[in-house]
Design a protein around this motif. Sequence first.
Motif, PDB file in Angstrom:
ATOM      1  N   TYR A 172       0.851  -1.095  -0.094  1.00 59.99           N
ATOM      2  CA  TYR A 172       0.114  -0.073   0.090  1.00 59.99           C
ATOM      3  C   TYR A 172       0.724   1.189   0.045  1.00 59.99           C
ATOM      4  CZ  TYR A 172      -2.946   3.748   1.860  1.00 59.99           C
ATOM      5  OH  TYR A 172      -3.751   4.687   1.976  1.00 59.99           O
ATOM      6  N   LEU A 173       1.724   1.379   0.880  1.00 63.70           N
ATOM      7  CA  LEU A 173       2.926   2.284   0.853  1.00 63.70           C
ATOM      8  C   LEU A 173       3.582   2.613  -0.528  1.00 63.70           C
ATOM      9  CD1 LEU A 173       4.342   2.125   4.498  1.00 63.70           C
ATOM     10  CD2 LEU A 173       2.798   3.994   3.723  1.00 63.70           C
ATOM     11  N   LEU A 174       3.773   1.618  -1.031  1.00 64.10           N
ATOM     12  CA  LEU A 174       4.725   1.619  -2.254  1.00 64.10           C
ATOM     13  C   LEU A 174       3.778   2.166  -3.162  1.00 64.10           C
ATOM     14  CD1 LEU A 174       6.440  -1.752  -2.559  1.00 64.10           C
ATOM     15  CD2 LEU A 174       7.616   0.593  -2.198  1.00 64.10           C
ATOM     16  N   VAL A 175       2.484   1.832  -3.334  1.00 61.15           N
ATOM     17  CA  VAL A 175       1.587   2.733  -4.607  1.00 61.15           C
ATOM     18  C   VAL A 175       1.451   3.840  -3.970  1.00 61.15           C
ATOM     19  CG1 VAL A 175      -0.791   2.287  -5.571  1.00 61.15           C
ATOM     20  CG2 VAL A 175       0.522   0.166  -5.108  1.00 61.15           C
ATOM     21  N   LEU A 176       1.301   4.195  -2.777  1.00 60.34           N
ATOM     22  CA  LEU A 176       1.107   5.538  -2.512  1.00 60.34           C
ATOM     23  C   LEU A 176       2.054   6.438  -2.967  1.00 60.34           C
ATOM     24  CD1 LEU A 176      -0.805   7.706  -0.782  1.00 60.34           C
ATOM     25  CD2 LEU A 176       0.106   6.962   1.314  1.00 60.34           C
ATOM     26  N   GLN A 177       3.422   5.970  -2.380  1.00 57.31           N
ATOM     27  CA  GLN A 177       4.392   6.760  -2.802  1.00 57.31           C
ATOM     28  C   GLN A 177       4.715   6.900  -4.339  1.00 57.31           C
ATOM     29  OE1 GLN A 177       6.147   7.822  -0.277  1.00 57.31           O
ATOM     30  NE2 GLN A 177       5.382   6.516   1.208  1.00 57.31           N
ATOM     31  N   LEU A 178       4.488   5.889  -5.025  1.00 61.27           N
ATOM     32  CA  LEU A 178       4.538   6.136  -6.419  1.00 61.27           C
ATOM     33  C   LEU A 178       3.763   7.123  -7.162  1.00 61.27           C
ATOM     34  CD1 LEU A 178       4.984   2.332  -7.480  1.00 61.27           C
ATOM     35  CD2 LEU A 178       6.976   3.958  -7.293  1.00 61.27           C
ATOM     36  N   VAL A 179       2.302   7.042  -6.612  1.00 62.77           N
ATOM     37  CA  VAL A 179       1.422   7.977  -7.124  1.00 62.77           C
ATOM     38  C   VAL A 179       1.600   9.207  -6.689  1.00 62.77           C
ATOM     39  CG1 VAL A 179      -1.273   8.648  -6.761  1.00 62.77           C
ATOM     40  CG2 VAL A 179      -0.253   6.194  -7.322  1.00 62.77           C
ATOM     41  N   GLY A 180       2.196   9.643  -5.414  1.00 59.42           N
ATOM     42  CA  GLY A 180       2.271  10.982  -5.143  1.00 59.42           C
ATOM     43  C   GLY A 180       3.588  11.606  -5.962  1.00 59.42           C
ATOM     44  N   ILE A 181       4.651  10.719  -6.009  1.00 57.21           N
ATOM     45  CA  ILE A 181       5.857  11.320  -6.374  1.00 57.21           C
ATOM     46  C   ILE A 181       5.597  11.927  -7.909  1.00 57.21           C
ATOM     47  CG2 ILE A 181       8.194  10.750  -7.653  1.00 57.21           C
ATOM     48  CD1 ILE A 181       8.750   8.977  -4.998  1.00 57.21           C
ATOM     49  N   ASN A 182       4.770  10.883  -8.532  1.00 58.03           N
ATOM     50  CA  ASN A 182       4.305  11.149  -9.903  1.00 58.03           C
ATOM     51  C   ASN A 182       3.504  12.416 -10.116  1.00 58.03           C
ATOM     52  OD1 ASN A 182       4.316  10.343 -12.927  1.00 58.03           O
ATOM     53  ND2 ASN A 182       2.512  10.055 -12.481  1.00 58.03           N
ATOM     54  N   LEU A 183       2.671  12.487  -9.245  1.00 59.69           N
ATOM     55  CA  LEU A 183       1.578  13.562  -9.217  1.00 59.69           C
ATOM     56  C   LEU A 183       2.414  15.111  -8.939  1.00 59.69           C
ATOM     57  CD1 LEU A 183      -1.539  14.588  -9.226  1.00 59.69           C
ATOM     58  CD2 LEU A 183      -1.296  14.389  -6.933  1.00 59.69           C
ATOM     59  N   ALA A 184       3.198  14.796  -7.889  1.00 60.81           N
ATOM     60  CA  ALA A 184       3.982  16.389  -7.764  1.00 60.81           C
ATOM     61  C   ALA A 184       4.877  16.599  -8.921  1.00 60.81           C
ATOM     62  CB  ALA A 184       4.669  16.032  -6.453  1.00 60.81           C
ATOM     63  N   ALA A 185       5.657  15.760  -9.197  1.00 64.28           N
ATOM     64  CA  ALA A 185       6.763  16.051 -10.163  1.00 64.28           C
ATOM     65  C   ALA A 185       6.263  16.358 -11.653  1.00 64.28           C
ATOM     66  CB  ALA A 185       7.538  14.753 -10.217  1.00 64.28           C
ATOM     67  N   ALA A 186       4.986  15.467 -12.299  1.00 66.97           N
ATOM     68  CA  ALA A 186       4.504  15.862 -13.120  1.00 66.97           C
ATOM     69  C   ALA A 186       4.153  17.146 -13.173  1.00 66.97           C
ATOM     70  CB  ALA A 186       3.605  15.075 -13.539  1.00 66.97           C
ATOM     71  N   THR A 187       3.251  17.801 -12.174  1.00 62.63           N
ATOM     72  CA  THR A 187       2.652  18.774 -12.102  1.00 62.63           C
ATOM     73  C   THR A 187       3.900  19.977 -12.000  1.00 62.63           C
ATOM     74  OG1 THR A 187       0.910  18.091 -10.844  1.00 62.63           O
ATOM     75  CG2 THR A 187       1.211  20.406 -10.621  1.00 62.63           C
ATOM     76  N   VAL A 188       4.800  19.804 -11.271  1.00 62.99           N
ATOM     77  CA  VAL A 188       5.980  20.843 -11.214  1.00 62.99           C
ATOM     78  C   VAL A 188       6.442  21.002 -12.851  1.00 62.99           C
ATOM     79  CG1 VAL A 188       8.202  21.221 -10.722  1.00 62.99           C
ATOM     80  CG2 VAL A 188       6.352  20.801  -9.053  1.00 62.99           C
ATOM     81  N   PHE A 189       6.914  19.800 -13.238  1.00 63.28           N
ATOM     82  CA  PHE A 189       7.436  19.939 -15.043  1.00 63.28           C
ATOM     83  C   PHE A 189       6.468  20.592 -15.840  1.00 63.28           C
ATOM     84  CE2 PHE A 189       9.860  15.587 -13.860  1.00 63.28           C
ATOM     85  CZ  PHE A 189      11.046  16.433 -14.045  1.00 63.28           C
ATOM     86  N   ARG A 190       4.935  20.401 -15.680  1.00 66.41           N
ATOM     87  CA  ARG A 190       4.293  21.113 -16.540  1.00 66.41           C
ATOM     88  C   ARG A 190       3.950  22.719 -15.799  1.00 66.41           C
ATOM     89  NH1 ARG A 190       1.506  18.138 -20.707  1.00 66.41           N
ATOM     90  NH2 ARG A 190       0.089  19.861 -21.264  1.00 66.41           N
ATOM     91  N   VAL A 191       4.210  22.870 -14.872  1.00 65.06           N
ATOM     92  CA  VAL A 191       4.400  24.158 -14.576  1.00 65.06           C
ATOM     93  C   VAL A 191       5.434  25.174 -15.131  1.00 65.06           C
ATOM     94  CG1 VAL A 191       4.315  26.033 -12.674  1.00 65.06           C
ATOM     95  CG2 VAL A 191       2.930  24.004 -12.457  1.00 65.06           C
ATOM     96  N   TYR A 192       6.566  24.392 -14.970  1.00 64.50           N
ATOM     97  CA  TYR A 192       7.600  25.247 -15.795  1.00 64.50           C
ATOM     98  C   TYR A 192       7.745  24.976 -17.349  1.00 64.50           C
ATOM     99  CZ  TYR A 192      10.043  26.143 -11.361  1.00 64.50           C
ATOM    100  OH  TYR A 192      10.639  26.824 -10.331  1.00 64.50           O
ATOM    101  N   GLY A 193       6.655  24.398 -17.957  1.00 65.16           N
ATOM    102  CA  GLY A 193       6.614  24.588 -19.381  1.00 65.16           C
ATOM    103  C   GLY A 193       6.975  23.296 -19.998  1.00 65.16           C
ATOM    104  N   LEU A 194       7.134  22.031 -19.373  1.00 65.40           N
ATOM    105  CA  LEU A 194       7.534  21.039 -20.251  1.00 65.40           C
ATOM    106  C   LEU A 194       6.280  20.379 -20.675  1.00 65.40           C
ATOM    107  CD1 LEU A 194       9.586  18.711 -20.916  1.00 65.40           C
ATOM    108  CD2 LEU A 194       9.095  17.524 -18.775  1.00 65.40           C
ATOM    109  N   SER A 195       6.310  20.165 -22.042  1.00 65.88           N
ATOM    110  CA  SER A 195       4.960  19.597 -22.715  1.00 65.88           C
ATOM    111  C   SER A 195       5.260  18.949 -23.984  1.00 65.88           C
ATOM    112  CB  SER A 195       3.902  20.804 -22.911  1.00 65.88           C
ATOM    113  OG  SER A 195       4.374  21.676 -23.726  1.00 65.88           O
ATOM    114  N   GLN A 196       4.369  18.306 -24.542  1.00 61.73           N
ATOM    115  CA  GLN A 196       4.703  17.834 -25.969  1.00 61.73           C
ATOM    116  C   GLN A 196       5.139  18.778 -27.020  1.00 61.73           C
ATOM    117  OE1 GLN A 196       1.604  17.842 -24.559  1.00 61.73           O
ATOM    118  NE2 GLN A 196       0.461  18.905 -26.194  1.00 61.73           N
ATOM    119  N   LYS A 197       4.773  20.050 -26.778  1.00 58.31           N
ATOM    120  CA  LYS A 197       4.905  21.028 -28.009  1.00 58.31           C
ATOM    121  C   LYS A 197       6.465  21.415 -27.851  1.00 58.31           C
ATOM    122  CE  LYS A 197       0.562  23.272 -27.211  1.00 58.31           C
ATOM    123  NZ  LYS A 197      -0.089  24.487 -26.428  1.00 58.31           N
TER     124      LYS A 197
END
Length: 195
Positions: free
Chosen positions: A135-160
């Motif tokens: 349970y903790l592993l899934v929670l950690q993986l989901v949390g890391i992805n949500l936070a990191a992907a959001t920060v990447f997107r805020v800083y302008g990383l996209s498919q464009k």
Amino acid sequence: LLVAAMLIAPFAGPAMNVAIATARGDLFLLKIGLIRYVAAIVVTVAVTAGLSLILSQELASNAMVESSKVASVSVLLPLIGGAAGALNLIQAERSSLVSGTAVGMLVAAALAPPAGTAGMAIALGLWPMALNCAYLLVLQLVGINLAAATVFRVYGLSQKNARHKRGKKWLFPVAIAITAAALVALLSYRSEEHT
């Protein structure tokens, strides 16, 4: 074994690759990153289970018990680790306040103890402890992805603005929605279990 797992755990690279793939909408990189995630976790679990058997471990240590506990703030470490990892990769080395080593340790601190504890719990036949760790592993993986992907997107990383045009425009909102829904489901499942 828990400290050794944190030192050698290959979790930071796959974590950031999955977040970059989510932000860019890159299905190929997402698939490769997820495979590397699962492989890193399986190897860590298998090695710690094997070492527990070789060293004839008979009892759960205090560190194992603590690592398998699910606290109400368990989601904070992966969110912070994911955001710090993304910031480290986006900012120039000299202007970043977060070192690469710190990012690796944050991600390893989030993922290695539950993975190592799961392996030892499996070797000892402590299935409730192993399930808590899963349970903790899934929670950690989901949390890391949500936070990191959001920060990447805020800083302008996209498919464009990527060199390789593999990104799909629809993947980011879908992946973030699935990740956020999974995080809410995990947190609500645990809160229901405690009430």
